[in-house]
Design a protein around this motif. Structure first.
Motif, PDB file in Angstrom:
ATOM      1  N   ALA A  12       0.835  -1.008  -0.201  1.00  0.00           N
ATOM      2  CA  ALA A  12       0.153   0.437  -0.266  1.00  0.00           C
ATOM      3  C   ALA A  12       0.897   1.092   0.515  1.00  0.00           C
ATOM      4  O   ALA A  12       1.929   1.399   0.646  1.00  0.00           O
ATOM      5  CB  ALA A  12      -1.009   0.053   1.319  1.00  0.00           C
ATOM      6  N   ASP A  50      -3.743   5.567   4.011  1.00  0.00           N
ATOM      7  CA  ASP A  50      -4.392   3.844   3.451  1.00  0.00           C
ATOM      8  C   ASP A  50      -3.949   2.814   4.197  1.00  0.00           C
ATOM      9  O   ASP A  50      -4.226   1.855   4.220  1.00  0.00           O
ATOM     10  CB  ASP A  50      -4.496   4.004   2.019  1.00  0.00           C
ATOM     11  N   SER A  54      -6.774   0.241   4.878  1.00  0.00           N
ATOM     12  CA  SER A  54      -7.452   0.163   4.203  1.00  0.00           C
ATOM     13  C   SER A  54      -7.553  -1.691   4.830  1.00  0.00           C
ATOM     14  O   SER A  54      -8.010  -2.690   4.593  1.00  0.00           O
ATOM     15  CB  SER A  54      -5.769  -1.269   3.117  1.00  0.00           C
TER      16      SER A  54
END
Length: 91
Positions: A12, A50, A54
């Protein structure tokens, strides 16, 4: 290097202006901005990327922070605790 390996690894990443490699995969530099009015009843604000969101929902992050407030020796420890929890969930 072989960028396809990076894409398959689940990495990510946050990207900045001019990174066109990941733009084709849907990674953009446009920030998501939200304006919220705070009041005296708000206990904390979570600013995260994120890398956290995530693997954790907003409610899970809030619940984790509230629980961590009782375990932490200081408020400065809580961001590290959130990051470690996100990493644990990602692995």
């Amino acid at each position: 290097g072989d960028n396809s390996k990076v894409m398959r690894s689940g990495l990510a990443v946050s990207r900045s202006f001019g990174d066109f490699l990941f733009n084709s995969a849907g990674v953009v530099c446009a920030p998501e901005i939200m304006k919220v009015s705070l009041c005296s009843q708000d206990a904390f604000i979570v600013l995260a990327s994120d890398g956290v969101f995530s693997v954790m929902t907003s409610q899970e992050v809030v619940d984790f922070v509230v629980a961590s407030q009782q375990q932490a020796k200081s408020a400065k420890e809580i961001p590290t605790m959130v990051c470690k929890e996100a990493n644990r969930r990602w692995i």
